[in-house]
Design an enzyme around this catalytic site. Structure first.
Site, PDB file in Angstrom:
ATOM      1  N   ASP A 277     -35.323  69.052 -12.415  1.00 47.23           N
ATOM      2  CA  ASP A 277     -36.035  68.634 -11.201  1.00 47.23           C
ATOM      3  C   ASP A 277     -36.639  69.826 -10.473  1.00 47.23           C
ATOM      4  O   ASP A 277     -36.546  69.947  -9.264  1.00 47.23           O
ATOM      5  CB  ASP A 277     -35.112  67.847 -10.280  1.00 47.23           C
ATOM      6  CG  ASP A 277     -33.881  68.649  -9.845  1.00 47.23           C
ATOM      7  OD1 ASP A 277     -33.642  69.743 -10.397  1.00 47.23           O
ATOM      8  OD2 ASP A 277     -33.171  68.171  -8.949  1.00 47.23           O
TER       9      ASP A 277
ATOM     10  N   ARG B 229     -43.020  61.304  -6.389  1.00 50.22           N
ATOM     11  CA  ARG B 229     -42.663  59.913  -6.138  1.00 50.22           C
ATOM     12  C   ARG B 229     -43.957  59.113  -6.099  1.00 50.22           C
ATOM     13  O   ARG B 229     -44.884  59.440  -5.363  1.00 50.22           O
ATOM     14  CB  ARG B 229     -41.916  59.770  -4.819  1.00 50.22           C
ATOM     15  CG  ARG B 229     -41.450  58.340  -4.575  1.00 50.22           C
ATOM     16  CD  ARG B 229     -40.480  58.252  -3.413  1.00 50.22           C
ATOM     17  NE  ARG B 229     -39.283  59.022  -3.707  1.00 50.22           N
ATOM     18  CZ  ARG B 229     -38.683  59.827  -2.832  1.00 50.22           C
ATOM     19  NH1 ARG B 229     -39.171  59.980  -1.617  1.00 50.22           N
ATOM     20  NH2 ARG B 229     -37.595  60.479  -3.166  1.00 50.22           N
TER      21      ARG B 229
ATOM     22  N   HIS C 227     -36.973  56.155 -13.050  1.00 46.36           N
ATOM     23  CA  HIS C 227     -37.015  57.618 -13.073  1.00 46.36           C
ATOM     24  C   HIS C 227     -37.433  58.091 -14.454  1.00 46.36           C
ATOM     25  O   HIS C 227     -36.884  57.634 -15.461  1.00 46.36           O
ATOM     26  CB  HIS C 227     -35.640  58.213 -12.757  1.00 46.36           C
ATOM     27  CG  HIS C 227     -35.217  58.046 -11.343  1.00 46.36           C
ATOM     28  ND1 HIS C 227     -34.319  58.894 -10.742  1.00 46.36           N
ATOM     29  CD2 HIS C 227     -35.551  57.147 -10.391  1.00 46.36           C
ATOM     30  CE1 HIS C 227     -34.120  58.512  -9.494  1.00 46.36           C
ATOM     31  NE2 HIS C 227     -34.857  57.448  -9.262  1.00 46.36           N
TER      32      HIS C 227
ATOM     33  N   GLU D  26     -39.374  65.582 -12.356  1.00 49.32           N
ATOM     34  CA  GLU D  26     -38.794  64.259 -12.174  1.00 49.32           C
ATOM     35  C   GLU D  26     -39.818  63.390 -11.461  1.00 49.32           C
ATOM     36  O   GLU D  26     -40.363  63.777 -10.420  1.00 49.32           O
ATOM     37  CB  GLU D  26     -37.505  64.316 -11.354  1.00 49.32           C
ATOM     38  CG  GLU D  26     -36.892  62.930 -11.188  1.00 49.32           C
ATOM     39  CD  GLU D  26     -35.667  62.904 -10.304  1.00 49.32           C
ATOM     40  OE1 GLU D  26     -34.790  62.086 -10.583  1.00 49.32           O
ATOM     41  OE2 GLU D  26     -35.595  63.698  -9.348  1.00 49.32           O
TER      42      GLU D  26
ATOM     43  N   ASN E  49     -38.810  51.848  -1.748  1.00 50.32           N
ATOM     44  CA  ASN E  49     -38.879  53.154  -1.097  1.00 50.32           C
ATOM     45  C   ASN E  49     -38.355  53.092   0.336  1.00 50.32           C
ATOM     46  O   ASN E  49     -37.658  54.004   0.787  1.00 50.32           O
ATOM     47  CB  ASN E  49     -40.318  53.675  -1.112  1.00 50.32           C
ATOM     48  CG  ASN E  49     -40.392  55.115  -0.689  1.00 50.32           C
ATOM     49  OD1 ASN E  49     -39.802  55.983  -1.304  1.00 50.32           O
ATOM     50  ND2 ASN E  49     -41.115  55.369   0.393  1.00 50.32           N
TER      51      ASN E  49
ATOM     52  N   ALA F 292     -34.582  53.001   0.004  1.00 54.63           N
ATOM     53  CA  ALA F 292     -34.044  54.290  -0.447  1.00 54.63           C
ATOM     54  C   ALA F 292     -34.130  55.347   0.659  1.00 54.63           C
ATOM     55  O   ALA F 292     -33.225  56.172   0.804  1.00 54.63           O
ATOM     56  CB  ALA F 292     -34.778  54.767  -1.697  1.00 54.63           C
TER      57      ALA F 292
ATOM     58  N   GLU G 142     -31.338  54.535   3.152  1.00 57.85           N
ATOM     59  CA  GLU G 142     -30.036  54.856   2.560  1.00 57.85           C
ATOM     60  C   GLU G 142     -29.820  56.359   2.535  1.00 57.85           C
ATOM     61  O   GLU G 142     -28.747  56.852   2.881  1.00 57.85           O
ATOM     62  CB  GLU G 142     -29.954  54.256   1.141  1.00 57.85           C
ATOM     63  CG  GLU G 142     -28.553  54.210   0.565  1.00 57.85           C
ATOM     64  CD  GLU G 142     -28.141  55.466  -0.181  1.00 57.85           C
ATOM     65  OE1 GLU G 142     -26.951  55.595  -0.511  1.00 57.85           O
ATOM     66  OE2 GLU G 142     -28.996  56.347  -0.428  1.00 57.85           O
ATOM     67  N   HIS G 143     -30.849  57.108   2.156  1.00 64.20           N
ATOM     68  CA  HIS G 143     -30.762  58.572   2.108  1.00 64.20           C
ATOM     69  C   HIS G 143     -30.515  59.145   3.508  1.00 64.20           C
ATOM     70  O   HIS G 143     -29.672  60.021   3.691  1.00 64.20           O
ATOM     71  CB  HIS G 143     -32.041  59.157   1.509  1.00 64.20           C
ATOM     72  CG  HIS G 143     -32.044  60.647   1.460  1.00 64.20           C
ATOM     73  ND1 HIS G 143     -31.350  61.367   0.506  1.00 64.20           N
ATOM     74  CD2 HIS G 143     -32.635  61.570   2.267  1.00 64.20           C
ATOM     75  CE1 HIS G 143     -31.516  62.652   0.728  1.00 64.20           C
ATOM     76  NE2 HIS G 143     -32.289  62.811   1.785  1.00 64.20           N
TER      77      HIS G 143
END
Length: 147
Positions: free
Chosen positions: A26, A31, A74, A93, A102, A105, A108-109
């Protein structure tokens, strides 16, 4: 660069371009946000069809979501990067997901970062339920779009 140096140091690896390319997948990240689930697989297939793109790993968290509800496709690919000294195939990545995936995510992040990695169970349960709703909604939107 700071992140790369930190990873190399934590892993006790030599700090050289060759070692970085060999040991990190990575070095760079991209993205891609799509409107529909079908678009995710179309983008992935287009990327994989390029002669100068070498797929190292593919992980489909859409068909096989993580236990917390995370969904995304991914790809880890090697792409040519040109330096003065010549070309080096560098690992990148690529995360491909819908706008709704998105949004989930990102929240959550943010919550995981805010709580030092541990999200309270009742919040984790709510996030998992939201992930299921988002997956159902993504599929409904795909069907409507394909009508």
């Amino acid at each position: 660069m700071e992140s790369i140096l930190g990873k190399m140091d934590r892993k006790g690896l030599q700090l050289s371009l060759e070692s970085i390319v060999e040991n990190l997948t990575d070095i760079a990240g991209v993205r891609v946000i799509c409107h529909y689930v079908d678009d995710i697989y179309e983008v992935a297939n287009l990327l994989k069809s390029h002669a100068d793109v070498e797929v190292i790993k593919e992980t489909d968290y859409i068909k096989n979501p993580k236990p917390n509800g995370y969904r995304s496709l991914h790809l880890v690919v090697k792409i040519p990067v040109y330096f003065v000294e010549g070309m080096v195939k560098m690992p990148v990545e690529i995360q491909i997901r819908t706008m709704a995936m998105n949004f989930w995510a990102s929240l959550e992040h943010k919550l995981r970062y805010k709580s030092n990695g541990e999200i309270p169970k009742f919040i984790a349960d709510e996030l998992k339920a939201c992930s299921e709703t988002i997956a159902e909604t993504d599929l409904k939107m795909q069907r409507i779009h394909s009508f």
